[in-house]
Design a protein around this motif. Structure first.
Motif, PDB file in Angstrom:
ATOM      1  N   ASP A  71       0.808  -1.222   0.000  1.00 16.05           N
ATOM      2  CA  ASP A  71       0.000   0.000   0.000  1.00 16.05           C
ATOM      3  C   ASP A  71       0.841   1.271   0.000  1.00 16.05           C
ATOM      4  O   ASP A  71       0.345   2.347   0.338  1.00 16.05           O
ATOM      5  CB  ASP A  71      -0.913   0.010   1.235  1.00 16.05           C
ATOM      6  CG  ASP A  71      -1.915  -1.128   1.219  1.00 16.05           C
ATOM      7  OD1 ASP A  71      -2.524  -1.353   0.155  1.00 16.05           O
ATOM      8  OD2 ASP A  71      -2.081  -1.797   2.256  1.00 16.05           O
ATOM      9  N   LEU A  73       2.129   3.129  -2.477  1.00 16.51           N
ATOM     10  CA  LEU A  73       1.856   4.129  -3.499  1.00 16.51           C
ATOM     11  C   LEU A  73       0.592   4.927  -3.201  1.00 16.51           C
ATOM     12  O   LEU A  73      -0.412   4.380  -2.758  1.00 16.51           O
ATOM     13  CB  LEU A  73       1.713   3.460  -4.873  1.00 16.51           C
ATOM     14  CG  LEU A  73       2.901   2.627  -5.366  1.00 16.51           C
ATOM     15  CD1 LEU A  73       2.592   2.069  -6.745  1.00 16.51           C
ATOM     16  CD2 LEU A  73       4.184   3.446  -5.374  1.00 16.51           C
ATOM     17  N   ALA A  74       0.671   6.222  -3.477  1.00 15.76           N
ATOM     18  CA  ALA A  74      -0.489   7.084  -3.278  1.00 15.76           C
ATOM     19  C   ALA A  74      -1.627   6.702  -4.211  1.00 15.76           C
ATOM     20  O   ALA A  74      -2.804   6.914  -3.898  1.00 15.76           O
ATOM     21  CB  ALA A  74      -0.103   8.541  -3.508  1.00 15.76           C
ATOM     22  N   SER A  75      -1.312   6.126  -5.348  1.00 15.59           N
ATOM     23  CA  SER A  75      -2.319   5.756  -6.340  1.00 15.59           C
ATOM     24  C   SER A  75      -3.056   4.474  -5.990  1.00 15.59           C
ATOM     25  O   SER A  75      -4.005   4.095  -6.680  1.00 15.59           O
ATOM     26  CB  SER A  75      -1.657   5.606  -7.718  1.00 15.59           C
ATOM     27  OG  SER A  75      -0.657   4.603  -7.683  1.00 15.59           O
ATOM     28  N   GLY A  76      -2.622   3.798  -4.924  1.00 19.91           N
ATOM     29  CA  GLY A  76      -3.317   2.593  -4.518  1.00 19.91           C
ATOM     30  C   GLY A  76      -2.426   1.370  -4.459  1.00 19.91           C
ATOM     31  O   GLY A  76      -1.215   1.436  -4.666  1.00 19.91           O
ATOM     32  N   TRP A  90       6.972  -1.725  -8.372  1.00 17.20           N
ATOM     33  CA  TRP A  90       5.551  -1.918  -8.129  1.00 17.20           C
ATOM     34  C   TRP A  90       4.860  -2.211  -9.447  1.00 17.20           C
ATOM     35  O   TRP A  90       5.069  -1.502 -10.441  1.00 17.20           O
ATOM     36  CB  TRP A  90       4.950  -0.685  -7.475  1.00 17.20           C
ATOM     37  CG  TRP A  90       5.323  -0.524  -6.036  1.00 17.20           C
ATOM     38  CD1 TRP A  90       4.601  -0.939  -4.952  1.00 17.20           C
ATOM     39  CD2 TRP A  90       6.513   0.088  -5.503  1.00 17.20           C
ATOM     40  NE1 TRP A  90       5.252  -0.623  -3.782  1.00 17.20           N
ATOM     41  CE2 TRP A  90       6.435   0.012  -4.087  1.00 17.20           C
ATOM     42  CE3 TRP A  90       7.628   0.696  -6.080  1.00 17.20           C
ATOM     43  CZ2 TRP A  90       7.421   0.515  -3.258  1.00 17.20           C
ATOM     44  CZ3 TRP A  90       8.628   1.204  -5.253  1.00 17.20           C
ATOM     45  CH2 TRP A  90       8.519   1.104  -3.853  1.00 17.20           C
ATOM     46  N   ARG A  92       1.121  -3.639 -11.545  1.00 17.03           N
ATOM     47  CA  ARG A  92      -0.308  -3.896 -11.552  1.00 17.03           C
ATOM     48  C   ARG A  92      -0.644  -4.699 -12.803  1.00 17.03           C
ATOM     49  O   ARG A  92       0.174  -4.827 -13.713  1.00 17.03           O
ATOM     50  CB  ARG A  92      -1.106  -2.590 -11.528  1.00 17.03           C
ATOM     51  CG  ARG A  92      -0.960  -1.806 -10.228  1.00 17.03           C
ATOM     52  CD  ARG A  92      -2.041  -0.747 -10.080  1.00 17.03           C
ATOM     53  NE  ARG A  92      -1.861  -0.002  -8.827  1.00 17.03           N
ATOM     54  CZ  ARG A  92      -1.484   1.264  -8.750  1.00 17.03           C
ATOM     55  NH1 ARG A  92      -1.270   1.952  -9.868  1.00 17.03           N
ATOM     56  NH2 ARG A  92      -1.325   1.852  -7.585  1.00 17.03           N
ATOM     57  N   VAL A 101       4.318   0.265 -12.537  1.00 19.29           N
ATOM     58  CA  VAL A 101       3.772   1.605 -12.306  1.00 19.29           C
ATOM     59  C   VAL A 101       4.713   2.500 -11.527  1.00 19.29           C
ATOM     60  O   VAL A 101       4.543   3.724 -11.515  1.00 19.29           O
ATOM     61  CB  VAL A 101       2.406   1.528 -11.586  1.00 19.29           C
ATOM     62  CG1 VAL A 101       1.374   0.864 -12.482  1.00 19.29           C
ATOM     63  CG2 VAL A 101       2.527   0.788 -10.253  1.00 19.29           C
ATOM     64  N   ALA A 102       5.730   1.934 -10.849  1.00 23.00           N
ATOM     65  CA  ALA A 102       6.656   2.752 -10.070  1.00 23.00           C
ATOM     66  C   ALA A 102       7.892   1.928  -9.742  1.00 23.00           C
ATOM     67  O   ALA A 102       7.886   0.701  -9.796  1.00 23.00           O
ATOM     68  CB  ALA A 102       6.003   3.261  -8.783  1.00 23.00           C
ATOM     69  N   ASP A 113       6.940   7.330  -9.690  1.00 18.67           N
ATOM     70  CA  ASP A 113       5.895   6.822 -10.583  1.00 18.67           C
ATOM     71  C   ASP A 113       6.365   6.845 -12.030  1.00 18.67           C
ATOM     72  O   ASP A 113       7.037   7.784 -12.477  1.00 18.67           O
ATOM     73  CB  ASP A 113       4.631   7.671 -10.462  1.00 18.67           C
ATOM     74  CG  ASP A 113       3.960   7.536  -9.105  1.00 18.67           C
ATOM     75  OD1 ASP A 113       4.179   6.501  -8.446  1.00 18.67           O
ATOM     76  OD2 ASP A 113       3.227   8.461  -8.706  1.00 18.67           O
ATOM     77  N   ASP A 115       5.763   7.456 -15.934  1.00 21.22           N
ATOM     78  CA  ASP A 115       4.903   8.399 -16.645  1.00 21.22           C
ATOM     79  C   ASP A 115       3.769   7.679 -17.364  1.00 21.22           C
ATOM     80  O   ASP A 115       2.639   8.184 -17.441  1.00 21.22           O
ATOM     81  CB  ASP A 115       5.728   9.204 -17.654  1.00 21.22           C
ATOM     82  CG  ASP A 115       6.728  10.133 -16.968  1.00 21.22           C
ATOM     83  OD1 ASP A 115       6.459  10.538 -15.814  1.00 21.22           O
ATOM     84  OD2 ASP A 115       7.760  10.436 -17.574  1.00 21.22           O
ATOM     85  N   ARG A 117       2.329   3.424 -18.488  1.00 18.46           N
ATOM     86  CA  ARG A 117       2.444   2.004 -18.171  1.00 18.46           C
ATOM     87  C   ARG A 117       3.652   1.397 -18.886  1.00 18.46           C
ATOM     88  O   ARG A 117       3.789   1.520 -20.099  1.00 18.46           O
ATOM     89  CB  ARG A 117       1.186   1.250 -18.603  1.00 18.46           C
ATOM     90  CG  ARG A 117      -0.060   1.632 -17.832  1.00 18.46           C
ATOM     91  CD  ARG A 117      -1.228   0.776 -18.318  1.00 18.46           C
ATOM     92  NE  ARG A 117      -2.429   1.012 -17.510  1.00 18.46           N
ATOM     93  CZ  ARG A 117      -3.549   0.310 -17.629  1.00 18.46           C
ATOM     94  NH1 ARG A 117      -3.605  -0.671 -18.539  1.00 18.46           N
ATOM     95  NH2 ARG A 117      -4.585   0.571 -16.859  1.00 18.46           N
TER      96      ARG A 117
END
Length: 243
Positions: A71, A73-76, A90, A92, A101-102, A113, A115, A117
């Motif tokens: 958890d 990342l701020a994006s979820g 990270w 997805r 994603v990061a 993050d 920029d 995918r």
């Protein structure tokens, strides 16, 4: 993803993104989820061999671990993967495929993050599926001058990836694997080769093999210089053990 010899750690960083996971929520499997498990508890050990054009050979061992859902990342929530070189990644996944994603290196306090995918594997998992992601020259070096690594001061270029084959058999020191998928990547980096040749488009080539229930079992990166002013080589990342 798609995954550590001088200047090879950055390559492993790009390559460590080669992973996939389960879809969140409904529990359905994502496209190709069997080709690189990302659930917590998995561990892959590779030998990384670099064959330089000046006949030197360098070897090291690199380990990657899957740490499960995270958890940070701020994006979820995303799936976290870590290398013993100190890199975190990270990832997805959804119906379009598996993507990073990061990432975070040892010198970065917070995840950075991506920029866009950065796909590791893109659906459909069939011969001909294509995608693109930026890359740098991880092996090319200047024989004279500083910094030696070409990637410093040279802008990233776009590498075009494609699924080249399915149902492949691959042998590594970790064992024999069947039903594997092969991904090829091609890019060209324009560099001043030497006063005679002038500027040349130098090829950057990547081949990756993903196998069911295991993941990335082998990767080869070729960066040929063909110039008296530059040094290139081939990096091979081969699975030694996994769990």
């Amino acid at each position: 993803m798609r995954a550590p010899a001088p200047s090879s750690n950055a390559l492993h960083a790009a390559l460590a993104a080669a992973a996939l996971a389960l879809l969140a929520g409904c529990g359905a499997r994502s496209p190709g989820a069997d080709l690189f498990p990302l659930e917590s508890g998995h561990r892959w050990t590779y030998e990384v061999r670099t064959d330089w054009e000046d006949q030197r050979v360098e070897r090291e061992t690199r380990v990657f671990e899957s740490l499960g859902r995270d958890d940070t990342l701020a994006s979820g929530q995303a799936w976290l993967r870590r290398s013993d070189a100190g890199m975190d990644y990270w990832l997805r996944t959804d119906e379009s495929g598996i993507y990073r994603v990061a990432s975070r290196s040892l010198v970065q306090a917070e995840p950075q993050d991506d920029d866009t995918r950065r796909y590791v594997l893109k659906a459909p998992l069939a011969v001909g599926t294509q995608w693109a992601a930026s890359t740098v020259a991880y092996l090319l070096q200047r024989r004279q001058g500083f910094p030696a690594e070409v990637r410093h001061g040279v802008a990233p270029v776009l590498m075009n990836y494609a699924i080249e084959a399915t149902g492949q058999a691959v042998d590594t020191r970790a064992g024999h694997f069947e039903g594997c998928l092969r991904v090829g990547g091609k890019a060209a980096l324009k560099l001043f080769a030497d006063p005679v040749s002038g500027w040349k488009d130098l090829p950057l080539l990547t081949t990756e093999w993903y196998c069911p229930a295991v993941g990335l079992v082998k990767l080869q990166r070729e960066e040929s210089a063909g110039s008296p002013m530059l040094l290139g080589g081939t990096l091979t990342m081969e699975l030694l053990s996994w769990q």
